[in-house]
Design an enzyme around this catalytic site. Structure first.
Site, PDB file in Angstrom:
ATOM      1  N   HIS A 167       0.936  -0.977   0.082  1.00  0.00           N
ATOM      2  CA  HIS A 167      -0.113  -0.116   0.052  1.00  0.00           C
ATOM      3  C   HIS A 167       1.097   1.357   0.251  1.00  0.00           C
ATOM      4  CE1 HIS A 167       0.163   1.367   4.434  1.00  0.00           C
ATOM      5  NE2 HIS A 167       0.521   0.072   4.387  1.00  0.00           N
ATOM      6  N   CYS A 205       0.022  15.888  20.356  1.00  0.00           N
ATOM      7  CA  CYS A 205      -0.566  16.258  21.673  1.00  0.00           C
ATOM      8  C   CYS A 205      -2.097  15.764  21.934  1.00  0.00           C
ATOM      9  CB  CYS A 205      -0.561  17.785  21.504  1.00  0.00           C
ATOM     10  SG  CYS A 205      -0.869  18.481  23.195  1.00  0.00           S
TER      11      CYS A 205
HETATM   12  C1  LIG Z   1       8.854   2.287   7.589  1.00  0.00           C
HETATM   13  C2  LIG Z   1       7.682   1.601   7.696  1.00  0.00           C
HETATM   14  N1  LIG Z   1       7.859   0.273   8.234  1.00  0.00           N
HETATM   15  C3  LIG Z   1       6.676  -0.482   8.376  1.00  0.00           C
HETATM   16  C4  LIG Z   1       5.423   0.047   7.994  1.00  0.00           C
HETATM   17  C5  LIG Z   1       4.320  -0.771   8.314  1.00  0.00           C
HETATM   18  O1  LIG Z   1       3.703  -1.122   7.048  1.00  0.00           O
HETATM   19  P1  LIG Z   1       2.307  -1.888   6.878  1.00  0.00           P
HETATM   20  O2  LIG Z   1       1.388  -1.145   7.014  1.00  0.00           O
HETATM   21  O3  LIG Z   1       2.431  -2.588   5.362  1.00  0.00           O
HETATM   22  O4  LIG Z   1       2.222  -3.025   7.837  1.00  0.00           O
HETATM   23  C6  LIG Z   1       5.453   1.176   7.910  1.00  0.00           C
HETATM   24  C7  LIG Z   1       3.917   1.941   7.101  1.00  0.00           C
HETATM   25  O5  LIG Z   1       3.259   2.522   8.202  1.00  0.00           O
HETATM   26  C8  LIG Z   1       6.493   2.257   7.397  1.00  0.00           C
HETATM   27  O6  LIG Z   1       6.434   3.363   7.156  1.00  0.00           O
HETATM   28  S1  FES Z   2      -4.146  18.751  22.524  1.00  0.00           S
HETATM   29 FE1  FES Z   2      -2.603  19.586  23.687  1.00  0.00          FE
HETATM   30  S2  FES Z   2      -3.225  21.560  23.635  1.00  0.00           S
HETATM   31 FE2  FES Z   2      -4.914  20.645  22.725  1.00  0.00          FE
END
Ligand SMILES: Cc1ncc(COP(=O)(O)O)c(C=O)c1O
Ligand code: FES
Lengths: 413, 145
Positions: free
Chosen positions: A212, A337
Protein backbone atom coordinates in the site's frame (compact mmCIF):
# COMPACT_ATOMS: atom_id res chain seq x y z
CA UNK A 1 -6.00 21.78 -14.65
CA UNK A 2 -8.63 22.71 -12.09
CA UNK A 3 -7.70 22.15 -8.50
CA UNK A 4 -9.93 19.78 -6.57
CA UNK A 5 -10.01 19.77 -2.80
CA UNK A 6 -9.10 18.12 -0.52
CA UNK A 7 -5.50 17.55 -1.52
CA UNK A 8 -3.79 14.34 -0.44
CA UNK A 9 -0.19 14.88 0.68
CA UNK A 10 0.13 11.89 2.97
CA UNK A 11 1.54 9.28 0.60
CA UNK A 12 4.02 8.08 3.22
CA UNK A 13 1.03 6.89 5.26
CA UNK A 14 -0.57 5.12 2.34
CA UNK A 15 -1.16 5.55 -1.37
CA UNK A 16 -4.24 5.14 -3.53
CA UNK A 17 -4.28 2.00 -5.63
CA UNK A 18 -3.16 2.60 -9.19
CA UNK A 19 -6.15 1.83 -11.47
CA UNK A 20 -3.87 -0.47 -13.48
CA UNK A 21 -3.30 -2.44 -10.30
CA UNK A 22 -7.01 -2.70 -9.62
CA UNK A 23 -7.59 -3.89 -13.15
CA UNK A 24 -4.98 -6.61 -12.81
CA UNK A 25 -6.57 -7.78 -9.56
CA UNK A 26 -10.22 -7.88 -10.62
CA UNK A 27 -10.29 -11.23 -12.44
CA UNK A 28 -8.80 -12.90 -9.38
CA UNK A 29 -11.85 -12.10 -7.26
CA UNK A 30 -14.51 -13.72 -9.39
CA UNK A 31 -12.92 -15.71 -12.22
CA UNK A 32 -9.53 -16.96 -11.12
CA UNK A 33 -10.55 -17.66 -7.56
CA UNK A 34 -8.83 -20.98 -7.02
CA UNK A 35 -6.53 -21.75 -4.14
CA UNK A 36 -2.97 -21.82 -5.46
CA UNK A 37 -2.41 -24.71 -3.10
CA UNK A 38 -4.90 -26.84 -5.06
CA UNK A 39 -2.44 -28.74 -7.20
CA UNK A 40 -4.85 -30.97 -9.02
CA UNK A 41 -7.22 -28.74 -10.98
CA UNK A 42 -7.01 -25.80 -13.30
CA UNK A 43 -8.58 -23.35 -10.85
CA UNK A 44 -5.63 -23.90 -8.58
CA UNK A 45 -3.08 -23.82 -11.41
CA UNK A 46 -4.39 -20.54 -12.77
CA UNK A 47 -4.27 -18.91 -9.39
CA UNK A 48 -0.78 -20.25 -8.95
CA UNK A 49 0.23 -18.76 -12.29
CA UNK A 50 -0.96 -15.37 -11.08
CA UNK A 51 1.05 -15.71 -7.88
CA UNK A 52 4.11 -16.87 -9.81
CA UNK A 53 3.97 -13.87 -12.10
CA UNK A 54 3.65 -11.55 -9.10
CA UNK A 55 6.62 -13.24 -7.46
CA UNK A 56 8.68 -12.52 -10.57
CA UNK A 57 7.53 -8.92 -10.62
CA UNK A 58 8.48 -8.36 -6.98
CA UNK A 59 11.80 -10.15 -7.44
CA UNK A 60 12.61 -8.05 -10.49
CA UNK A 61 12.02 -4.84 -8.58
CA UNK A 62 14.46 -5.94 -5.89
CA UNK A 63 17.07 -7.58 -8.13
CA UNK A 64 16.31 -10.88 -6.43
CA UNK A 65 15.40 -14.40 -7.48
CA UNK A 66 11.72 -15.25 -7.32
CA UNK A 67 12.44 -18.11 -4.94
CA UNK A 68 13.61 -15.50 -2.46
CA UNK A 69 10.24 -13.74 -2.13
CA UNK A 70 7.87 -14.59 0.71
CA UNK A 71 4.44 -12.99 0.59
CA UNK A 72 3.08 -11.59 3.82
CA UNK A 73 0.27 -9.32 5.00
CA UNK A 74 2.47 -6.23 4.87
CA UNK A 75 5.66 -4.70 6.14
CA UNK A 76 4.70 -5.15 9.79
CA UNK A 77 4.51 -8.90 9.34
CA UNK A 78 7.63 -8.95 7.16
CA UNK A 79 9.57 -7.13 9.88
CA UNK A 80 8.30 -9.48 12.57
CA UNK A 81 9.21 -12.54 10.54
CA UNK A 82 12.64 -11.19 9.64
CA UNK A 83 13.63 -10.02 13.09
CA UNK A 84 12.11 -12.67 15.32
CA UNK A 85 12.72 -15.39 12.75
CA UNK A 86 16.42 -14.56 12.36
CA UNK A 87 17.00 -13.99 16.07
CA UNK A 88 15.52 -17.36 16.96
CA UNK A 89 17.42 -19.11 14.15
CA UNK A 90 20.82 -17.60 14.89
CA UNK A 91 20.63 -17.42 18.69
CA UNK A 92 23.89 -18.04 20.56
CA UNK A 93 22.21 -19.60 23.56
CA UNK A 94 18.81 -21.14 23.98
CA UNK A 95 15.83 -19.59 25.70
CA UNK A 96 15.86 -20.04 29.45
CA UNK A 97 19.60 -20.73 29.58
CA UNK A 98 20.10 -17.48 31.45
CA UNK A 99 22.79 -16.42 28.98
CA UNK A 100 22.50 -13.63 26.43
CA UNK A 101 20.87 -15.25 23.41
CA UNK A 102 22.53 -12.82 21.02
CA UNK A 103 23.02 -9.14 20.27
CA UNK A 104 20.87 -7.14 17.85
CA UNK A 105 21.51 -3.64 16.51
CA UNK A 106 18.77 -1.29 15.42
CA UNK A 107 18.01 2.43 15.74
CA UNK A 108 15.77 4.65 17.85
CA UNK A 109 13.94 6.14 14.86
CA UNK A 110 12.86 2.87 13.30
CA UNK A 111 9.16 2.21 12.72
CA UNK A 112 7.31 0.62 15.65
CA UNK A 113 7.03 -2.52 13.53
CA UNK A 114 10.79 -2.94 14.06
CA UNK A 115 11.12 -1.48 17.56
CA UNK A 116 8.40 -3.56 19.14
CA UNK A 117 9.65 -6.94 17.87
CA UNK A 118 13.08 -5.93 19.19
CA UNK A 119 11.59 -5.05 22.56
CA UNK A 120 9.90 -8.41 22.72
CA UNK A 121 13.18 -10.17 21.92
CA UNK A 122 14.83 -8.21 24.73
CA UNK A 123 12.28 -9.64 27.15
CA UNK A 124 13.09 -13.08 25.81
CA UNK A 125 16.81 -12.90 26.50
CA UNK A 126 18.36 -11.05 23.55
CA UNK A 127 20.27 -7.80 23.98
CA UNK A 128 19.46 -4.89 21.71
CA UNK A 129 21.44 -1.73 20.96
CA UNK A 130 19.27 1.15 19.79
CA UNK A 131 21.54 3.53 17.91
CA UNK A 132 21.08 7.22 18.62
CA UNK A 133 20.65 8.81 15.21
CA UNK A 134 22.62 11.92 14.36
CA UNK A 135 20.75 15.16 13.87
CA UNK A 136 20.59 14.62 10.09
CA UNK A 137 18.99 11.19 10.52
CA UNK A 138 21.52 9.27 8.38
CA UNK A 139 22.91 6.10 9.94
CA UNK A 140 26.40 5.32 8.66
CA UNK A 141 28.58 2.25 8.50
CA UNK A 142 30.88 3.72 11.14
CA UNK A 143 28.01 4.12 13.61
CA UNK A 144 27.11 0.47 13.25
CA UNK A 145 30.74 -0.66 13.35
CA UNK A 146 31.22 1.17 16.65
CA UNK A 147 28.63 -0.96 18.44
CA UNK A 148 29.28 -4.37 16.87
CA UNK A 149 30.01 -7.16 19.34
CA UNK A 150 31.36 -10.66 18.85
CA UNK A 151 27.88 -11.96 19.65
CA UNK A 152 26.01 -9.62 17.28
CA UNK A 153 23.69 -11.81 15.21
CA UNK A 154 21.42 -9.31 13.48
CA UNK A 155 21.41 -5.71 12.28
CA UNK A 156 18.04 -4.19 11.36
CA UNK A 157 17.97 -0.68 9.93
CA UNK A 158 15.39 1.05 7.80
CA UNK A 159 16.46 2.16 4.36
CA UNK A 160 14.46 5.38 4.37
CA UNK A 161 12.72 6.93 7.32
CA UNK A 162 8.96 7.29 7.10
CA UNK A 163 8.69 10.57 9.02
CA UNK A 164 11.54 12.58 7.59
CA UNK A 165 12.45 10.67 4.43
CA UNK A 166 16.19 10.47 5.12
CA UNK A 167 18.16 7.59 3.68
CA UNK A 168 20.83 5.62 5.56
CA UNK A 169 24.06 4.07 4.22
CA UNK A 170 22.42 0.73 3.62
CA UNK A 171 24.84 -0.66 1.01
CA UNK A 172 27.87 0.12 3.18
CA UNK A 173 26.25 -1.26 6.31
CA UNK A 174 25.29 -4.39 4.36
CA UNK A 175 28.92 -4.83 3.28
CA UNK A 176 30.04 -4.52 6.88
CA UNK A 177 27.52 -7.14 8.01
CA UNK A 178 28.65 -9.54 5.29
CA UNK A 179 32.30 -9.11 6.26
CA UNK A 180 31.37 -10.01 9.84
CA UNK A 181 28.86 -12.71 8.89
CA UNK A 182 25.97 -10.94 10.57
CA UNK A 183 22.46 -11.14 9.15
CA UNK A 184 21.34 -7.80 7.74
CA UNK A 185 17.68 -6.83 7.56
CA UNK A 186 16.34 -3.58 6.14
CA UNK A 187 12.83 -2.21 6.45
CA UNK A 188 12.52 -0.81 2.93
CA UNK A 189 8.83 0.01 3.17
CA UNK A 190 9.35 3.64 2.15
CA UNK A 191 12.26 2.96 -0.21
CA UNK A 192 11.41 -0.03 -2.36
CA UNK A 193 9.44 0.88 -5.45
CA UNK A 194 10.58 4.48 -5.16
CA UNK A 195 14.35 4.13 -5.54
CA UNK A 196 16.55 1.64 -7.41
CA UNK A 197 17.09 -1.47 -5.35
CA UNK A 198 19.35 -4.44 -5.89
CA UNK A 199 19.76 -6.84 -3.03
CA UNK A 200 23.03 -8.20 -4.49
CA UNK A 201 24.71 -4.85 -5.03
CA UNK A 202 23.24 -3.48 -1.80
CA UNK A 203 24.34 -6.44 0.35
CA UNK A 204 20.95 -7.20 1.84
CA UNK A 205 19.88 -10.47 3.46
CA UNK A 206 16.32 -9.64 4.43
CA UNK A 207 14.16 -6.83 3.06
CA UNK A 208 10.63 -5.83 4.05
CA UNK A 209 8.21 -4.04 1.78
CA UNK A 210 4.52 -3.28 1.59
CA UNK A 211 1.96 -3.01 -1.20
CA UNK A 212 0.00 0.00 0.00
CA UNK A 213 2.99 2.36 0.00
CA UNK A 214 3.61 1.78 -3.70
CA UNK A 215 0.12 2.21 -5.18
CA UNK A 216 -0.81 -1.40 -4.52
CA UNK A 217 -3.46 -2.79 -2.17
CA UNK A 218 -3.36 -2.72 1.62
CA UNK A 219 -2.80 -5.88 3.61
CA UNK A 220 -0.17 -7.43 1.38
CA UNK A 221 3.60 -7.21 1.43
CA UNK A 222 6.73 -9.23 0.93
CA UNK A 223 9.89 -10.29 2.65
CA UNK A 224 12.98 -10.95 0.59
CA UNK A 225 14.99 -13.79 2.12
CA UNK A 226 18.49 -14.38 0.68
CA UNK A 227 19.00 -17.92 -0.60
CA UNK A 228 22.68 -17.98 -1.44
CA UNK A 229 25.93 -16.39 -0.29
CA UNK A 230 24.86 -16.81 2.43
CA UNK A 231 21.63 -18.76 2.64
CA UNK A 232 19.55 -17.07 5.33
CA UNK A 233 17.23 -19.21 7.38
CA UNK A 234 14.36 -18.11 9.57
CA UNK A 235 12.15 -19.66 12.20
CA UNK A 236 8.59 -19.33 10.91
CA UNK A 237 6.29 -17.21 13.03
CA UNK A 238 3.00 -18.42 11.57
CA UNK A 239 2.63 -22.19 11.52
CA UNK A 240 0.09 -24.15 9.54
CA UNK A 241 -0.26 -25.46 6.02
CA UNK A 242 3.36 -24.81 5.12
CA UNK A 243 2.77 -22.33 2.30
CA UNK A 244 5.60 -20.04 1.14
CA UNK A 245 8.11 -22.86 1.63
CA UNK A 246 7.14 -23.02 5.27
CA UNK A 247 8.13 -19.44 5.98
CA UNK A 248 4.56 -18.24 6.21
CA UNK A 249 1.58 -20.55 6.39
CA UNK A 250 -1.89 -19.57 5.30
CA UNK A 251 -3.80 -19.58 2.02
CA UNK A 252 -2.23 -16.97 -0.18
CA UNK A 253 -3.95 -13.60 -0.60
CA UNK A 254 -4.00 -14.11 -4.37
CA UNK A 255 -5.78 -10.88 -5.32
CA UNK A 256 -3.52 -8.84 -3.07
CA UNK A 257 -0.40 -10.60 -4.30
CA UNK A 258 -1.36 -10.04 -7.94
CA UNK A 259 -1.90 -6.36 -7.10
CA UNK A 260 1.44 -6.11 -5.31
CA UNK A 261 3.17 -7.66 -8.32
CA UNK A 262 1.54 -5.25 -10.74
CA UNK A 263 2.40 -2.31 -8.46
CA UNK A 264 6.05 -3.42 -8.49
CA UNK A 265 6.07 -3.72 -12.26
CA UNK A 266 4.69 -0.20 -12.68
CA UNK A 267 7.02 1.20 -10.05
CA UNK A 268 10.01 -0.28 -11.80
CA UNK A 269 9.02 1.06 -15.20
CA UNK A 270 8.20 4.57 -13.98
CA UNK A 271 10.60 5.03 -11.10
CA UNK A 272 13.20 7.22 -12.77
CA UNK A 273 10.76 9.55 -14.39
CA UNK A 274 8.50 9.70 -11.34
CA UNK A 275 11.41 10.28 -8.98
CA UNK A 276 12.59 13.29 -10.96
CA UNK A 277 9.12 14.73 -11.10
CA UNK A 278 8.56 14.26 -7.37
CA UNK A 279 11.90 15.78 -6.52
CA UNK A 280 11.04 18.87 -8.56
CA UNK A 281 7.70 19.17 -6.80
CA UNK A 282 9.19 18.66 -3.35
CA UNK A 283 11.80 21.36 -4.00
CA UNK A 284 9.05 23.66 -5.18
CA UNK A 285 7.15 23.00 -1.96
CA UNK A 286 10.18 23.46 0.27
CA UNK A 287 11.38 26.57 -1.50
CA UNK A 288 7.91 28.07 -1.54
CA UNK A 289 7.47 27.59 2.18
CA UNK A 290 11.00 28.56 3.17
CA UNK A 291 10.79 31.58 0.88
CA UNK A 292 7.49 32.74 2.34
CA UNK A 293 8.25 32.36 6.05
CA UNK A 294 11.06 32.90 8.49
CA UNK A 295 11.85 30.45 11.31
CA UNK A 296 11.15 27.29 9.37
CA UNK A 297 13.46 24.32 9.34
CA UNK A 298 13.55 21.31 7.06
CA UNK A 299 14.33 18.28 9.19
CA UNK A 300 16.89 15.64 8.25
CA UNK A 301 19.76 15.54 5.80
CA UNK A 302 19.41 17.99 2.90
CA UNK A 303 20.31 15.56 0.08
CA UNK A 304 20.32 12.03 1.45
CA UNK A 305 16.58 11.70 1.30
CA UNK A 306 13.66 10.37 -0.67
CA UNK A 307 12.33 12.63 -3.39
CA UNK A 308 8.76 12.77 -2.12
CA UNK A 309 8.89 13.28 1.66
CA UNK A 310 9.67 16.44 3.55
CA UNK A 311 9.28 17.27 7.21
CA UNK A 312 9.19 20.91 8.18
CA UNK A 313 9.20 22.59 11.59
CA UNK A 314 7.42 25.92 11.89
CA UNK A 315 8.69 27.86 14.87
CA UNK A 316 6.08 29.24 17.33
CA UNK A 317 3.16 27.37 15.75
CA UNK A 318 1.71 24.10 17.00
CA UNK A 319 1.43 21.38 14.35
CA UNK A 320 -2.07 20.20 15.00
CA UNK A 321 -3.56 23.68 14.88
CA UNK A 322 -1.71 24.21 11.63
CA UNK A 323 -3.25 21.06 10.21
CA UNK A 324 -6.64 22.31 11.28
CA UNK A 325 -5.99 25.58 9.46
CA UNK A 326 -5.06 23.62 6.34
CA UNK A 327 -7.99 21.27 6.59
CA UNK A 328 -8.24 20.94 2.81
CA UNK A 329 -4.80 19.38 2.77
CA UNK A 330 -4.21 15.92 4.18
CA UNK A 331 -0.79 15.64 5.77
CA UNK A 332 0.60 14.35 9.01
CA UNK A 333 1.68 16.10 12.16
CA UNK A 334 4.82 15.36 14.11
CA UNK A 335 2.90 16.41 17.16
CA UNK A 336 0.87 13.92 19.08
CA UNK A 337 -0.60 16.25 21.64
CA UNK A 338 -3.87 14.55 20.86
CA UNK A 339 -2.80 11.63 22.98
CA UNK A 340 -3.06 11.93 26.72
CA UNK A 341 0.70 11.48 26.92
CA UNK A 342 1.39 14.80 25.14
CA UNK A 343 4.38 13.16 23.53
CA UNK A 344 5.67 14.63 20.31
CA UNK A 345 7.01 12.32 17.63
CA UNK A 346 9.71 10.00 18.97
CA UNK A 347 11.45 10.22 15.61
CA UNK A 348 11.88 13.98 15.74
CA UNK A 349 12.81 13.76 19.42
CA UNK A 350 15.30 11.04 18.55
CA UNK A 351 16.98 13.41 16.13
CA UNK A 352 17.40 15.91 18.95
CA UNK A 353 15.13 18.45 17.32
CA UNK A 354 13.70 19.58 20.67
CA UNK A 355 10.21 18.94 21.95
CA UNK A 356 9.06 22.45 21.17
CA UNK A 357 9.91 22.21 17.46
CA UNK A 358 8.79 18.60 17.34
CA UNK A 359 5.32 19.87 18.27
CA UNK A 360 5.57 22.34 15.41
CA UNK A 361 6.31 19.93 12.58
CA UNK A 362 4.41 18.67 9.59
CA UNK A 363 5.22 15.89 7.17
CA UNK A 364 4.26 16.42 3.54
CA UNK A 365 4.54 13.37 1.28
CA UNK A 366 3.84 13.71 -2.41
CA UNK A 367 2.68 11.03 -4.80
CA UNK A 368 2.09 9.80 -8.30
CA UNK A 369 -0.80 12.15 -8.99
CA UNK A 370 0.32 15.21 -7.06
CA UNK A 371 0.24 18.27 -9.32
CA UNK A 372 2.13 21.52 -9.40
CA UNK A 373 -1.14 23.36 -8.74
CA UNK A 374 -1.66 21.31 -5.59
CA UNK A 375 1.83 22.14 -4.39
CA UNK A 376 1.31 25.83 -5.06
CA UNK A 377 -2.02 25.83 -3.23
CA UNK A 378 -0.35 24.08 -0.30
CA UNK A 379 2.46 26.61 -0.17
CA UNK A 380 0.12 29.57 -0.07
CA UNK A 381 -2.26 27.95 2.41
CA UNK A 382 0.58 26.96 4.75
CA UNK A 383 2.26 30.36 4.59
CA UNK A 384 -1.02 32.16 5.23
CA UNK A 385 -1.97 29.85 8.11
CA UNK A 386 1.42 30.02 9.81
CA UNK A 387 1.26 33.78 9.68
CA UNK A 388 -2.24 33.77 11.12
CA UNK A 389 -1.33 31.35 13.90
CA UNK A 390 1.81 33.29 14.73
CA UNK A 391 -0.50 36.24 15.26
CA UNK A 392 -2.13 34.11 17.98
CA UNK A 393 1.09 32.74 19.40
CA UNK A 394 2.33 34.05 22.73
CA UNK A 395 5.69 32.47 21.94
CA UNK A 396 6.11 34.53 18.79
CA UNK A 397 5.36 37.73 20.76
CA UNK A 398 7.92 36.83 23.39
CA UNK A 399 10.46 35.96 20.74
CA UNK A 400 9.93 39.31 19.03
CA UNK A 401 10.30 41.09 22.35
CA UNK A 402 13.68 39.43 22.73
CA UNK A 403 12.65 37.09 25.55
CA UNK A 404 14.63 33.85 25.66
CA UNK A 405 11.97 31.15 25.67
CA UNK A 406 14.31 28.61 27.18
CA UNK A 407 14.82 30.81 30.25
CA UNK A 408 11.14 30.94 31.22
CA UNK A 409 10.02 28.71 34.04
CA UNK A 410 7.21 26.88 32.33
CA UNK A 411 4.57 25.23 34.42
CA UNK A 412 4.97 21.66 33.18
CA UNK A 413 1.95 19.49 33.47
CA UNK B 1 -11.59 13.07 14.40
CA UNK B 2 -13.97 15.75 13.21
CA UNK B 3 -14.32 18.99 15.13
CA UNK B 4 -17.64 20.40 16.26
CA UNK B 5 -18.96 23.64 14.74
CA UNK B 6 -18.32 25.71 17.88
CA UNK B 7 -14.65 24.76 18.05
CA UNK B 8 -14.25 25.61 14.40
CA UNK B 9 -16.01 28.93 14.83
CA UNK B 10 -13.76 29.98 17.72
CA UNK B 11 -10.71 28.61 15.95
CA UNK B 12 -11.44 30.44 12.70
CA UNK B 13 -12.70 33.63 14.30
CA UNK B 14 -11.00 33.74 17.66
CA UNK B 15 -12.39 36.43 19.97
CA UNK B 16 -10.22 38.84 21.89
CA UNK B 17 -6.83 37.92 20.54
CA UNK B 18 -4.04 40.07 21.83
CA UNK B 19 -2.36 41.57 24.80
CA UNK B 20 -2.60 44.74 26.88
CA UNK B 21 1.04 45.58 26.17
CA UNK B 22 4.46 44.02 25.99
CA UNK B 23 5.47 41.51 28.66
CA UNK B 24 7.39 44.31 30.36
CA UNK B 25 4.47 46.76 30.33
CA UNK B 26 2.04 44.13 31.56
CA UNK B 27 4.20 43.35 34.54
CA UNK B 28 3.92 46.96 35.64
CA UNK B 29 0.20 47.46 35.10
CA UNK B 30 -1.73 46.87 38.29
CA UNK B 31 -5.08 46.78 36.52
CA UNK B 32 -4.02 43.79 34.45
CA UNK B 33 -3.54 40.18 35.54
CA UNK B 34 -1.72 37.65 33.39
CA UNK B 35 -1.84 33.89 33.41
CA UNK B 36 0.77 32.01 31.40
CA UNK B 37 0.34 28.25 31.55
CA UNK B 38 1.60 25.20 29.68
CA UNK B 39 5.01 24.75 28.11
CA UNK B 40 6.33 24.72 24.54
CA UNK B 41 7.71 21.20 25.03
CA UNK B 42 4.22 20.01 25.87
CA UNK B 43 2.85 21.55 22.70
CA UNK B 44 0.65 24.06 24.46
CA UNK B 45 1.16 27.52 25.95
CA UNK B 46 -1.76 29.72 26.85
CA UNK B 47 -1.55 33.36 27.87
CA UNK B 48 -4.67 34.94 29.28
CA UNK B 49 -4.90 38.56 30.40
CA UNK B 50 -7.70 40.27 32.31
CA UNK B 51 -8.18 43.99 32.69
CA UNK B 52 -10.07 44.88 35.84
CA UNK B 53 -12.14 48.00 36.40
CA UNK B 54 -10.70 48.92 39.73
CA UNK B 55 -13.78 50.90 40.78
CA UNK B 56 -16.29 48.08 40.31
CA UNK B 57 -13.89 45.15 40.71
CA UNK B 58 -15.29 43.63 37.53
CA UNK B 59 -13.33 42.18 34.63
CA UNK B 60 -13.69 44.83 31.96
CA UNK B 61 -11.77 43.18 29.18
CA UNK B 62 -9.87 39.97 28.52
CA UNK B 63 -7.38 38.92 25.88
CA UNK B 64 -5.56 35.74 24.98
CA UNK B 65 -2.77 34.29 22.91
CA UNK B 66 -2.34 30.58 22.45
CA UNK B 67 0.21 28.16 21.06
CA UNK B 68 -1.63 24.88 20.96
CA UNK B 69 -4.11 22.77 19.10
CA UNK B 70 -7.39 24.07 17.72
CA UNK B 71 -9.26 23.03 20.87
CA UNK B 72 -6.85 24.95 23.07
CA UNK B 73 -7.29 28.03 20.91
CA UNK B 74 -11.08 27.66 21.02
CA UNK B 75 -11.05 27.07 24.80
CA UNK B 76 -9.05 30.20 25.49
CA UNK B 77 -11.10 32.26 23.07
CA UNK B 78 -14.27 31.13 24.84
CA UNK B 79 -12.73 31.87 28.25
CA UNK B 80 -12.10 35.49 27.31
CA UNK B 81 -15.74 35.86 26.23
CA UNK B 82 -17.01 34.40 29.46
CA UNK B 83 -14.71 36.46 31.65
CA UNK B 84 -15.85 39.84 30.43
CA UNK B 85 -18.20 41.55 32.89
CA UNK B 86 -17.60 38.98 35.62
CA UNK B 87 -16.29 39.66 39.12
CA UNK B 88 -13.09 37.90 40.11
CA UNK B 89 -15.05 35.37 42.15
CA UNK B 90 -17.36 34.67 39.26
CA UNK B 91 -14.31 34.22 37.03
CA UNK B 92 -12.84 31.74 39.45
CA UNK B 93 -16.05 29.76 39.34
CA UNK B 94 -15.64 28.94 35.63
CA UNK B 95 -14.98 25.23 35.36
CA UNK B 96 -13.20 23.41 32.57
CA UNK B 97 -16.15 21.03 32.36
CA UNK B 98 -18.35 23.94 31.28
CA UNK B 99 -15.89 24.70 28.48
CA UNK B 100 -15.92 21.04 27.46
CA UNK B 101 -19.68 21.11 27.32
CA UNK B 102 -20.01 24.40 25.46
CA UNK B 103 -17.49 23.41 22.78
CA UNK B 104 -18.36 19.68 22.77
CA UNK B 105 -14.72 18.80 23.22
CA UNK B 106 -13.93 15.11 22.75
CA UNK B 107 -12.28 13.26 25.67
CA UNK B 108 -8.76 13.55 24.24
CA UNK B 109 -9.17 17.32 24.24
CA UNK B 110 -10.22 17.74 27.85
CA UNK B 111 -6.75 18.79 28.90
CA UNK B 112 -7.00 21.78 26.53
CA UNK B 113 -9.95 23.03 28.58
CA UNK B 114 -8.04 22.30 31.78
CA UNK B 115 -5.34 24.57 30.48
CA UNK B 116 -7.90 27.34 29.96
CA UNK B 117 -9.21 26.99 33.52
CA UNK B 118 -5.67 27.06 34.82
CA UNK B 119 -4.98 30.21 32.79
CA UNK B 120 -8.06 31.94 34.23
CA UNK B 121 -7.00 31.06 37.79
CA UNK B 122 -3.44 32.17 37.15
CA UNK B 123 -4.52 35.52 35.65
CA UNK B 124 -6.83 36.28 38.58
CA UNK B 125 -4.16 35.25 41.09
CA UNK B 126 -1.68 37.52 39.33
CA UNK B 127 -4.09 40.45 39.52
CA UNK B 128 -4.73 39.82 43.21
CA UNK B 129 -1.03 39.54 44.02
CA UNK B 130 -0.30 42.79 42.23
CA UNK B 131 -3.01 44.55 44.22
CA UNK B 132 -2.23 43.07 47.61
CA UNK B 133 -5.41 40.99 47.70
CA UNK B 134 -4.84 37.70 49.47
CA UNK B 135 -4.90 34.76 47.09
CA UNK B 136 -6.99 31.88 48.41
CA UNK B 137 -5.53 28.46 48.28
CA UNK B 138 -8.33 27.22 46.13
CA UNK B 139 -7.53 29.91 43.56
CA UNK B 140 -4.46 27.90 42.81
CA UNK B 141 -6.14 24.58 42.88
CA UNK B 142 -5.59 22.65 39.70
CA UNK B 143 -8.59 22.21 37.52
CA UNK B 144 -10.18 18.80 37.46
CA UNK B 145 -8.08 16.58 35.21
C1 LIG C 1 9.01 2.30 7.61
C2 LIG C 1 7.74 1.52 7.78
N1 LIG C 1 7.77 0.27 8.21
C3 LIG C 1 6.66 -0.45 8.36
C4 LIG C 1 5.42 0.05 8.08
C5 LIG C 1 4.20 -0.80 8.28
O1 LIG C 1 3.74 -1.26 7.06
P1 LIG C 1 2.39 -2.08 6.90
O2 LIG C 1 1.30 -1.08 7.05
O3 LIG C 1 2.44 -2.66 5.53
O4 LIG C 1 2.35 -3.13 7.94
C6 LIG C 1 5.33 1.37 7.62
C7 LIG C 1 4.03 2.00 7.31
O5 LIG C 1 3.32 2.48 8.15
C8 LIG C 1 6.52 2.12 7.46
O6 LIG C 1 6.48 3.39 7.04
S1 FES D 1 -4.16 18.66 22.49
FE1 FES D 1 -2.67 19.64 23.67
S2 FES D 1 -3.29 21.68 23.63
FE2 FES D 1 -4.93 20.62 22.78
Amino acid sequence: MALTLPIYLDHAATTPCDPRVVEAMLPYFTKVYGNPGSRNHRFGWEAEDGVDRARQQVAALLGANEKEIVFTSGATESNNLAIKGAAEMYEKASAGSGQCRGHIITCKIEHKAVLDPCKRLQKEGFEVTYLDPPRDGVITRAMVEAVLRPDTILVSLMWANNEIGTVSEIREIGALCHEREIVFHTDATQWAGKMPTNVERDNIDLLSMSGHKIYGPKGVGALYVRRRKPRVRLVAQVDGGGQERGFRSGTLNVTGIVGLGKACEIAMAEMDHEGERLLRLRKRLEQGIAGGLDHVQINGHADKRLPHITNISFGFVEGESLMMACKDIAMSSGSACTSASLEPSYVLKGLGIGDDLAHSSLRFSLGRWTTEAEVDYTVSKVVESVNRLRGLSPLYDMFKEGIDLTKIEWAHH
Amino acid sequence: MAYGPKIIDHYENPRNVGSFGTQQEIKQRTDVGVGLVGAPECGDVMQLQIKVDQATGKIQDAKFKCFGCGSAIASSSLATEWLKGKTLDEGLAIKNTEIVQELSLPPVKIHCSVLAEDAIKAAIADYKTKNGIPVDDHDHEHAHH
